[in-house]
Write a protein that holds these residues in place. Structure first.
Motif, mmCIF file in Angstrom:
data_model
loop_
_atom_site.group_PDB
_atom_site.id
_atom_site.type_symbol
_atom_site.label_atom_id
_atom_site.label_comp_id
_atom_site.label_asym_id
_atom_site.label_seq_id
_atom_site.Cartn_x
_atom_site.Cartn_y
_atom_site.Cartn_z
ATOM 1 N N ASP A 1 0.717 -1.018 -0.170
ATOM 2 C CA ASP A 1 0.079 0.154 -0.037
ATOM 3 C C ASP A 1 0.857 1.275 0.077
ATOM 4 O O ASP A 1 1.624 1.511 1.003
ATOM 5 N N LEU A 2 0.716 1.955 -0.905
ATOM 6 C CA LEU A 2 1.721 3.318 -1.169
ATOM 7 C C LEU A 2 1.132 4.640 -0.577
ATOM 8 O O LEU A 2 1.683 5.349 -0.435
ATOM 9 N N LYS A 3 -0.101 4.345 -0.105
ATOM 10 C CA LYS A 3 -0.635 5.480 0.636
ATOM 11 C C LYS A 3 -0.510 6.865 0.101
ATOM 12 O O LYS A 3 0.060 7.953 0.610
ATOM 13 N N GLY A 4 -0.962 6.893 -1.363
ATOM 14 C CA GLY A 4 -0.638 7.988 -1.921
ATOM 15 C C GLY A 4 0.539 8.711 -2.403
ATOM 16 O O GLY A 4 0.888 9.588 -3.075
ATOM 17 N N GLN A 5 1.562 7.640 -2.296
ATOM 18 C CA GLN A 5 2.984 8.049 -2.824
ATOM 19 C C GLN A 5 3.144 8.036 -4.298
ATOM 20 O O GLN A 5 2.071 7.133 -4.685
ATOM 21 N N TYR A 6 4.210 8.558 -4.853
ATOM 22 C CA TYR A 6 4.169 8.608 -6.319
ATOM 23 C C TYR A 6 5.202 7.566 -6.765
ATOM 24 O O TYR A 6 6.258 6.987 -6.196
ATOM 25 N N ILE A 7 4.638 6.748 -7.858
ATOM 26 C CA ILE A 7 5.285 5.706 -8.394
ATOM 27 C C ILE A 7 5.625 5.984 -9.924
ATOM 28 O O ILE A 7 4.675 6.116 -10.534
ATOM 29 N N ILE B 1 10.217 3.185 -9.122
ATOM 30 C CA ILE B 1 10.716 3.734 -7.713
ATOM 31 C C ILE B 1 9.605 4.577 -7.497
ATOM 32 O O ILE B 1 8.665 4.831 -7.931
ATOM 33 N N VAL B 2 9.728 4.684 -6.124
ATOM 34 C CA VAL B 2 8.533 5.357 -5.301
ATOM 35 C C VAL B 2 9.238 6.691 -4.483
ATOM 36 O O VAL B 2 9.970 6.443 -3.734
ATOM 37 N N CYS B 3 8.471 7.801 -4.720
ATOM 38 C CA CYS B 3 8.879 8.799 -3.715
ATOM 39 C C CYS B 3 7.678 9.579 -3.114
ATOM 40 O O CYS B 3 6.391 9.247 -3.622
ATOM 41 N N GLN B 4 7.945 10.328 -2.136
ATOM 42 C CA GLN B 4 6.678 10.756 -1.296
ATOM 43 C C GLN B 4 5.966 12.083 -2.075
ATOM 44 O O GLN B 4 4.568 12.084 -1.992
ATOM 45 N N ASN B 5 6.708 12.982 -2.573
ATOM 46 C CA ASN B 5 6.188 14.207 -3.195
ATOM 47 C C ASN B 5 6.014 13.899 -4.705
ATOM 48 O O ASN B 5 6.559 13.119 -5.288
ATOM 49 N N GLU C 1 5.866 18.643 -9.856
ATOM 50 C CA GLU C 1 5.716 19.835 -9.419
ATOM 51 C C GLU C 1 7.102 20.055 -9.138
ATOM 52 O O GLU C 1 7.542 21.312 -8.938
ATOM 53 N N ASP C 2 7.988 19.579 -8.410
ATOM 54 C CA ASP C 2 9.320 19.522 -8.074
ATOM 55 C C ASP C 2 10.364 18.328 -8.086
ATOM 56 O O ASP C 2 10.101 17.263 -7.550
ATOM 57 N N LEU C 3 11.056 18.159 -9.063
ATOM 58 C CA LEU C 3 11.955 17.099 -9.421
ATOM 59 C C LEU C 3 12.702 16.796 -8.223
ATOM 60 O O LEU C 3 13.438 15.878 -8.067
ATOM 61 N N GLN C 4 13.151 17.885 -7.225
ATOM 62 C CA GLN C 4 13.836 17.325 -6.172
ATOM 63 C C GLN C 4 13.473 16.318 -5.321
ATOM 64 O O GLN C 4 13.946 15.609 -4.364
ATOM 65 N N ALA C 5 11.885 16.071 -5.550
ATOM 66 C CA ALA C 5 11.103 14.776 -5.015
ATOM 67 C C ALA C 5 12.028 13.433 -5.123
ATOM 68 O O ALA C 5 11.938 12.733 -4.429
ATOM 69 N N LEU C 6 12.875 13.306 -6.501
ATOM 70 C CA LEU C 6 13.482 12.309 -6.464
ATOM 71 C C LEU C 6 14.781 11.779 -5.820
ATOM 72 O O LEU C 6 15.394 11.044 -5.778
ATOM 73 N N ARG C 7 14.893 12.984 -5.047
ATOM 74 C CA ARG C 7 16.291 12.898 -4.313
ATOM 75 C C ARG C 7 15.995 12.030 -3.162
ATOM 76 O O ARG C 7 17.127 11.445 -2.453
#
Ligand SMILES: [Zn+2]
Length: 426
Positions: A49-55, A381-385, A389-395
């Motif tokens: 369950d990713l709970k709304g995270q981005y994949i 890959i999965v990130c929170q934001n 909107e902002d590629l820094q989310a991949l950090r």
């Protein structure tokens, strides 16, 4: 193993991607089995369950040198000497190979599920590729070049590249490299910023046209594509006129060059990361001489202009970091994606699309990876934001999945002093 990934916001890697919700990504062993509505019955599956995270698809880094960390040095290292030492006995060779394996793993933990090498030590790239493929070690999928081919006094001559003294030798080296079954051949056609002897002349042509022609001809006969290090307009011309398939880095193009790209179906691999420290850093930080900074700026501008002109002219543009160059670590592919958006003026979606689906296509992997589709490898890959909107989310990643293998909370050891300097250019 069967997984159902639910409650994620899916960015599928395609050009017009928008976050999609209400879907489950079903993974069976190594592949994405299907993408279905998430109100089905998944009792056969282990639920994530990713709970709304981005994949999204895993990143693909098209320009990697595995043997170096990217840690900047005050004085230029004598690469030839260093490579001679680390390959001088079996123990050192094993240590060096293990170091390269560690860097490949770092790439993976930072979200790079596929990387393409463009110049390495001996046959380590193909060895590591095969060890990963056979599940002996964990790492990303590797498209491997092994050693490149250069000329006397040329880029990386004698360290990560063989020295060809004539066209026949260039062709022989292609044959020699091909014995280890690499996926591509790399040529060093021009010099780089650190090879330049004259202010205003970075990327001087080093490899004569007939060498390039002979090497490309042999490589193509063996079914191998040719990538070439090129940092001047003259170099791009010689490369494209004589059969090179991908221009690595690039230089300010004119109409003739753009036509050559189209005529030959060639493409560009943009690498903004290595040019930024030379061109834009304070010299005290970059340890560059005034000439290196000046030439670095020419190369940086050339790379940006080449990328922009290729995009305008529908010539494919991929992305790589040139990892191993000073300040270019194995965990900063996200920065290259960010720079592409910032300096080449593309949208965040297009930058992410380039680092995934476009790079997959340019690496010859379009049916295998690079997008979230049924039948493709489960490279995710999965990130929170929201990275759109902002590629820094991949950090910071929450999860990396490679060939269906899940890594929760992947961590890489970062060099903080480098982070501080690079962050000034976000
Ligand atoms: Zn390179």
């Amino acid at each position: 193993m069967k997984y159902a990934i639910i409650n994620g916001r899916i960015l599928d890697g395609t050009e017009d991607m928008v976050p999609q919700s209400g879907l489950a990504i079903l993974i069976h062993d190594e592949k994405i089995q299907n993408i279905v509505s998430d109100n089905g019955d998944f009792s056969d599956y282990q639920i994530i369950d990713l709970k709304g995270q981005y994949i999204m698809p895993g990143l693909i880094n098209m320009h990697v040198h595995l043997p170096a960390s990217g840690k900047p040095k005050k004085k230029q290292t004598d690469l030839n000497r260093l490579v001679k030492i680390v390959t001088s006995c079996s123990l050192l060779r094993m240590i060096t190979r293990k170091m390269c394996e560690g860097y490949a793993k770092t790439e993976l933990l930072s979200g790079v599920t596929t990387l393409r090498t463009v110049g390495g030590i001996m046959d380590y790239d193909t060895q590591i590729r095969d060890r990963i493929f056979n599940h002996q070690i964990m790492g990303p999928r590797i498209i491997a070049s092994n050693m490149a081919i250069s000329v006397e006094g040329g880029h990386m001559a004698g360290s990560l590249a063989y020295i060809a003294n004539n066209a026949r030798e260039a062709s022989h080296y292609v044959e020699k490299i091909a014995k280890d079954q690499p996926d591509l051949i790399k040529l060093m056609i021009t010099g780089g910023v650190l090879d330049a002897k004259v202010k205003g002349e970075p990327g001087v042509l080093k490899m004569p046209a007939d060498y390039v022609h002979a090497a490309c001809d042999k490589a193509h006969r063996l079914g191998l594509k040719v990538a070439a290090h090129v940092e001047s307009p003259e170099g791009v011309k010689v490369a494209l006129e004589n059969g090179v398939d991908t221009i690595e880095h690039g230089a300010k193009p004119d109409k003739y060059i753009l036509n050559l790209f189209k005529e030959h179906g060639a493409c560009l691999i943009t690498t903004l990361s290595p040019a930024i420290p030379y061109a834009l850093f304070d010299r005290e930080i970059s340890h560059a001489t005034e000439m290196e900074q000046y030439n670095g700026k020419i190369v940086f501008d050339g790379i940006v202009e080449c990328a922009k002109a290729c995009l305008e002219n529908h010539i494919p543009v991929g992305l790589g970091t040139d990892t191993g160059c000073p300040f270019i670590t194995h965990y900063d592919m996200w920065r290259e994606v960010y720079y592409f958006h910032k300096y080449c003026g593309v949208s965040s979606a297009f930058a992410l699309h380039t680092a995934t689906q476009v790079n997959a296509k340019l690496a010859g992997l379009e049916d295998i990876t690079g997008s979230i589709e049924s039948g493709k490898a489960a490279d995710l890959i999965v990130c929170q934001n929201n990275p759109l909107e902002d590629l820094q989310a991949l950090r910071h990643l929450e999860m990396v999945i490679v060939g269906g293998q899940i890594i929760h909370q992947p961590q890489v050891k970062k060099m903080n002093d480098i982070e501080v300097q690079l962050d000034k250019f976000l």
